[in-house]
Design an enzyme around this catalytic site. Sequence first.
Site, short mmCIF file in Angstrom:
data_model
loop_
_atom_site.label_atom_id
_atom_site.label_comp_id
_atom_site.label_asym_id
_atom_site.label_seq_id
_atom_site.Cartn_x
_atom_site.Cartn_y
_atom_site.Cartn_z
N TRP A 76 0.90 -1.16 0.00
CA TRP A 76 0.00 0.00 0.00
C TRP A 76 0.93 1.20 0.00
O TRP A 76 1.64 1.45 0.97
CB TRP A 76 -0.88 -0.03 1.25
CG TRP A 76 -1.93 1.04 1.25
CD1 TRP A 76 -3.15 0.99 0.66
CD2 TRP A 76 -1.85 2.33 1.89
NE1 TRP A 76 -3.83 2.16 0.88
CE2 TRP A 76 -3.06 3.00 1.64
CE3 TRP A 76 -0.88 2.97 2.64
CZ2 TRP A 76 -3.33 4.28 2.11
CZ3 TRP A 76 -1.14 4.25 3.12
CH2 TRP A 76 -2.36 4.89 2.86
N ASN A 102 7.18 -2.93 6.10
CA ASN A 102 5.85 -2.38 6.35
C ASN A 102 6.03 -1.21 7.31
O ASN A 102 6.49 -1.41 8.42
CB ASN A 102 4.97 -3.47 6.96
CG ASN A 102 3.66 -2.93 7.54
OD1 ASN A 102 3.11 -3.51 8.46
ND2 ASN A 102 3.16 -1.84 7.02
#
Length: 616
Positions: A76, A102
């Site tokens: 993302w 992440n």
Amino acid sequence: MCGIVGYIGERDAVPVLIKGLEHLEYRGYDSAGVACLHRDSCDLTVVKEKGKLIKLRERLRGRILSSHIGIGHTRWATHGEPEKHNAHPHSDSANQIAIVHNGIIENYSQIKTELLNQGVPFRSQTDTEVAANLIGKYYQSGHLVEAFTKAVARLEGFFAFVVIAKDEPDKLLVFKRSNPLVIGLGKGENFVASDVSALLPYTRQAVFMEDDEYAIIRKDRVEIYSLKTRRPVKRRPITIEWDISQAAKSGYPHFMLKEIYEQPEVVRNILKSRIHRGKIVFDSLDKKVERRLKNIERVHFVSCGTAYHAGLVGNYMLEECVRLPVNAAVSSEFRYEDPIVDDKDLVILITQSGETADTLAALREAKKKKALTLAIVNVVGSTIAREADAVIYTHAGPEIGVASTKAYLAQLTVIALFSIYLRQIHRGRKGISAGKMKSLLSQLVRLPAQIERALKQEEIITNCAKHLFRKQTFLYLGRGYNFPNALEGALKLKEITYSHAHGYPAGEMKHGPIALIDKNQPVICICPKASATYDKMLSNIEEIRARKGILICIGTERDKHLTKLAKYIFLVPDTAAMLSPILTAIPLQMFAYKVAVLKKRDVDQPRNLAKSVTVE
Ligand code: M6R
């Protein structure tokens, strides 16, 4: 956001990584990639692709990557557009190591400048490549741990990393700060992932990492260390109760629909384990917590998105049951507003994932101010669950659809139970009577069967959606306990259909939104009969009719009057006003789902969203 996985063992690593990523795709789906070391030559191969995991799978089709160790990532985007060159894994400029990440490295630009000045080339715009090159700069063959810890000590921000080095094919190196990381223990093989759902196909034995710990994962052993002291950390594995079928679609076209249909079971399970002989029991709240709860003078619900709406309902529930002042806040506001909170305050953090960055920061703020903190969480072992003073798990099973459904119902049910529980232990204070408590308990027990009945409206809702799915804007109105559901219905519709939707307290209609109403405007009115403001809602409904708005009503079974007024009506069984949002939420979820399907939207992975928002 982003999902990361790692594997070391005897199996072929790439299929294991891809399967793990399938379970993590809800965390982000802009691009995906894997890196692995060849079983014999230990050559480092990195394969990545823009778009969803399916693109990466197509890219890998027919390629044989014989490997026993690898890492994978589903992204993302934060730093750098969702393009192939920004996809993870990233390697250092000498291709000695590969890393998945992440989180956000806050001081990346400063370190990047330093590395560029030293002639280190960059291939992407990501902060992750800075970590890769920094590790690469310090790396000497055979000394990955030293290079990695030296690099990580220089990084600021929030991150979880998994790293492999081609000269050290016997280990995965992992690190956690704020963002989640869980190690899965197998026999002769080990795993690591952002969350347990990726481990479930292989093992139920998991070790959750704490902040500022790194671990060296070999196929036959796992060692965890504190970054600060460099000393080993002992941690017992936890057995994960979820099973793999809960994380699969089981014949449903979308996870969201499956999760909507799981709701009777979810609520049944919550009630089964929490009501004993007419009393509410929370095993996880020990005597010390109970003592503090008895002296609480104020309550704050703090959460984001759908969980915030659960907090708003909780506001009404707790005020009715225990007559304490309650406030429901959005985490991103609470954390920065220097909240007026002290040791007489109870701060309840509601979160499905247990990892939402703003909610985690709000929790830390509340703890700093000495409040008692209670987390209502779905994901067992998540950061918020571990950091709060006390936790009540919602046990809804893995929720994969980005749009929260069963987690919301579970949160509402737990909060209803908690409100009555607080009244139970607050004897002598003001609040609902013993008779009212008894009646609420017997109505709670009826809920699972009533949810099943509410789900039988699917066809009627499909029919309504077929007439309305092309409409561009929707207005949702409710009062009291069902005002938060107006917000929730609008949020569901927005996030999965991309249509504009607005939720309002119906009494506010005359102060502005009524100007929107004409013969083309759908207005969804939530109007259960048990509500104290039922008559007021009826007046609002008449006002909408007078302006020829398209009226969709959610009401109580056998409400003939409301049925006559509405153009479309979805009926739910009768229950106490306090429990009514648990039932009226069902048609709202189903309507959003049906509109999204008719609009051919990506229901489970709507654009720009991710399931777990682990960045600010
Ligand atoms: O994991 P959390 O419950 O903390 O997540 C909070 C929100 O991000 C979440 O509810 C989001 O609004 C959902 N997409 C709503 O369907």
